[in-house]
Scaffold this active site. Structure first.
Site, PDB file in Angstrom:
ATOM      1  CG  ASP A 193      -1.850  -1.139   1.299  1.00 32.60           C
ATOM      2  OD1 ASP A 193      -2.147  -1.700   0.244  1.00 32.60           O
ATOM      3  OD2 ASP A 193      -2.281  -1.465   2.426  1.00 32.60           O
TER       4      ASP A 193
HETATM    5  N1  URA Z   1      -1.259  -5.906   3.985  1.00 35.66           N
HETATM    6  C1  URA Z   1      -1.743  -4.631   3.960  1.00 35.66           C
HETATM    7  O1  URA Z   1      -2.774  -4.350   4.555  1.00 35.66           O
HETATM    8  N2  URA Z   1      -1.046  -3.717   3.269  1.00 35.66           N
HETATM    9  C2  URA Z   1       0.104  -3.975   2.624  1.00 35.66           C
HETATM   10  O2  URA Z   1       0.692  -3.076   2.042  1.00 35.66           O
HETATM   11  C3  URA Z   1       0.590  -5.285   2.668  1.00 35.66           C
HETATM   12  C4  URA Z   1      -0.117  -6.242   3.348  1.00 35.66           C
END
Ligand code: URA
Length: 243
Positions: A105
């Site tokens: 993310d």
């Molecule tokens: N899980 C999440 O919620 N975000 C990420 O970036 C990776 C795994």
């Protein structure tokens, strides 16, 4: 023997744009085995020939592997109209066909492998391969043994199927908790959604490993390095392992 055009060779290695490269070849800047070559369509044997541009050797690399400590605020994409992408953090002189393996993310930090090795990427991401990914997370709220049990059993996060069993290791439990989570899948916002299913909120998330690859903690967020030979070897074992 693999032969490709000289302009493609130089473009693949990322030395310049295709147009720039053609111009430079015409100007006599490129040489193959020490001989100046003026023709962009001259065929180069990528395994045997040595190519140089303005006297600087340009070795052929079929695959490139970069480890990036992804910082917050950049998106895991190869291009984006508005946002800065992880590829913009890599050096200009690199293969043009690199892609991040999996997605973090925008506000997640940590280990991101960037490569043009598609088969390896597929192996690392395939749900069938159960490659473990570890994350360090800070959670707003108390995390305890009931949460560990829920992670072990798999959680309903609103998808068709509950998550696979995951491990939750508690480093610090309190009003703010610190944990290590290990998952074998890579669903959208997975860790955040797993905690949400338990009424808790992730306030910081950082990936620390993916299969045999561990985040080099000497890399500050935004820094990258090429993979070391042992790291590449470990990944190639995975790539060439049994289906
Ligand atoms: N899980 C999440 O919620 N975000 C990420 O970036 C990776 C795994």
């Amino acid at each position: 023997m693999k032969k490709i055009r000289l302009d493609k060779y130089l473009a693949d290695m990322g030395v310049d744009s295709r147009t720039g490269i053609r111009q430079r070849i015409r100007q006599g800047q490129a040489a193959v085995n020490g001989e100046t070559v003026y023709k962009a369509d001259f065929r180069v044997d990528v395994e045997r020939d040595s190519v140089s541009l303005q006297g600087v050797p340009v070795p052929y690399e079929e695959f490139q592997y970069f480890m990036l400590n992804k910082p917050q605020g950049v998106v895991t994409a190869t291009r984006d109209r508005r946002e800065k992408t992880v590829l913009e953090l890599l050096p200009a002189l690199r293969r043009r066909d690199l892609s991040p393996v999996g997605r973090l993310d925008k506000d997640t930090e940590g280990l991101l492998l960037i490569t043009n090795d598609g088969k390896l990427a597929h192996r690392l991401l395939s749900p069938k391969k159960h490659v473990k990914k570890e994350y360090f997370a800070v959670i707003d709220g108390h995390v305890g043994s009931a949460d560990q049990q829920a992670f072990r059993e798999g959680l309903d996060i609103g998808d068709e199927m509950p998550t696979l069993p995951a491990e939750l290791f508690i480093l610090e439990a309190g009003g703010i908790s610190e944990v290590i989570v290990t998952i074998e899948e890579g669903r959208f916002h997975q860790i955040k959604r797993m905690f949400e299913a338990l009424d808790k909120r992730v306030t910081y998330l950082k990936r620390i490993s993916m299969g045999p690859l561990k985040l080099d903690e000497t890399l500050k967020p935004g820094q990258y390095r090429r993979l070391a030979e042992e790291e590449q070897r470990a990944l190639l074992e995975l790539k060439n392992g049994k289906e």
